[in-house]
Design a protein around this motif. Structure first.
Motif, PDB file in Angstrom:
ATOM      1  N   LEU A  34     -55.942  84.311  72.760  1.00  0.00           N
ATOM      2  CA  LEU A  34     -56.712  83.650  71.119  1.00  0.00           C
ATOM      3  C   LEU A  34     -56.749  82.000  71.916  1.00  0.00           C
ATOM      4  N   GLY A  35     -55.553  81.079  72.311  1.00  0.00           N
ATOM      5  CA  GLY A  35     -55.627  80.014  72.438  1.00  0.00           C
ATOM      6  C   GLY A  35     -56.006  79.205  73.513  1.00  0.00           C
ATOM      7  N   LEU A  36     -56.568  80.519  74.003  1.00  0.00           N
ATOM      8  CA  LEU A  36     -57.527  80.150  75.398  1.00  0.00           C
ATOM      9  C   LEU A  36     -58.647  80.045  75.411  1.00  0.00           C
ATOM     10  N   SER A  37     -59.256  81.107  74.154  1.00  0.00           N
ATOM     11  CA  SER A  37     -60.534  81.503  74.126  1.00  0.00           C
ATOM     12  C   SER A  37     -60.827  80.366  73.343  1.00  0.00           C
ATOM     13  N   GLY A  38     -59.725  79.946  72.710  1.00  0.00           N
ATOM     14  CA  GLY A  38     -60.024  78.537  70.844  1.00  0.00           C
ATOM     15  C   GLY A  38     -60.535  77.406  71.949  1.00  0.00           C
ATOM     16  N   ALA A  39     -59.317  76.559  73.463  1.00  0.00           N
ATOM     17  CA  ALA A  39     -60.031  76.057  74.080  1.00  0.00           C
ATOM     18  C   ALA A  39     -61.636  76.266  74.410  1.00  0.00           C
ATOM     19  N   MET A  40     -61.312  77.204  75.425  1.00  0.00           N
ATOM     20  CA  MET A  40     -62.741  77.139  76.124  1.00  0.00           C
ATOM     21  C   MET A  40     -63.802  76.944  74.924  1.00  0.00           C
ATOM     22  N   ALA A  41     -63.748  78.231  73.378  1.00  0.00           N
ATOM     23  CA  ALA A  41     -65.284  77.242  73.090  1.00  0.00           C
ATOM     24  C   ALA A  41     -65.093  76.362  72.304  1.00  0.00           C
TER      25      ALA A  41
END
Length: 131
Positions: A35-42
């Motif tokens: 979830l954290g990396l998905s937020g960073a990627m977005a």
């Protein structure tokens, strides 16, 4: 590029808000990282679109008083028929058979894959549809 900014900015904020909530409720490391990396990627895509939007002319969909006719014109180039996607799909199937029947099959598929990918990339440099 306003719609893209809203989508990726909203996704990034959503993921960054949900990540600590997920950690405190589930105490699971892998899901928290995802979830954290998905937020960073977005948010990375959001900031990239933000920078690019300043350098290009606005599209008709970015203006509030735009009409449908403003977006008319050529959409792009759509290729006619091509056999190369078939060969590339066949190569992927051959490479997936490698772990089942022997790794040498994957190496054979890799060799054929170089031919298929280069044929697909250079199909408009020779033959009937040559530019």
């Amino acid at each position: 590029m306003k719609p893209e900014r809203w989508v990726f900015g909203g996704l990034g904020l959503f993921y960054l808000v949900v990540t600590p909530i997920y950690w405190f409720t589930a105490h699971e490391v892998a899901g928290t990282w995802v979830l954290g990396l998905s937020g960073a990627m977005a948010l990375m895509v959001f900031f990239y679109v933000q920078v690019v939007a300043k350098k290009i002319n606005p599209r008709p969909s970015d203006e509030k008083d735009a009409e449908v006719i403003d977006g008319a014109g050529p959409v792009g180039f759509f290729p006619p028929q091509s056999i190369w996607p078939f060969w590339c799909a066949l190569v992927v199937a051959i490479m997936c058979l490698g772990p089942v029947f022997g790794w040498w099959i994957s190496l054979l598929g890799l060799g054929i894959g170089i031919w298929a990918a280069s044929g697909w990339a250079f199909e408009y440099y020779r033959g009937d549809y040559q530019h």
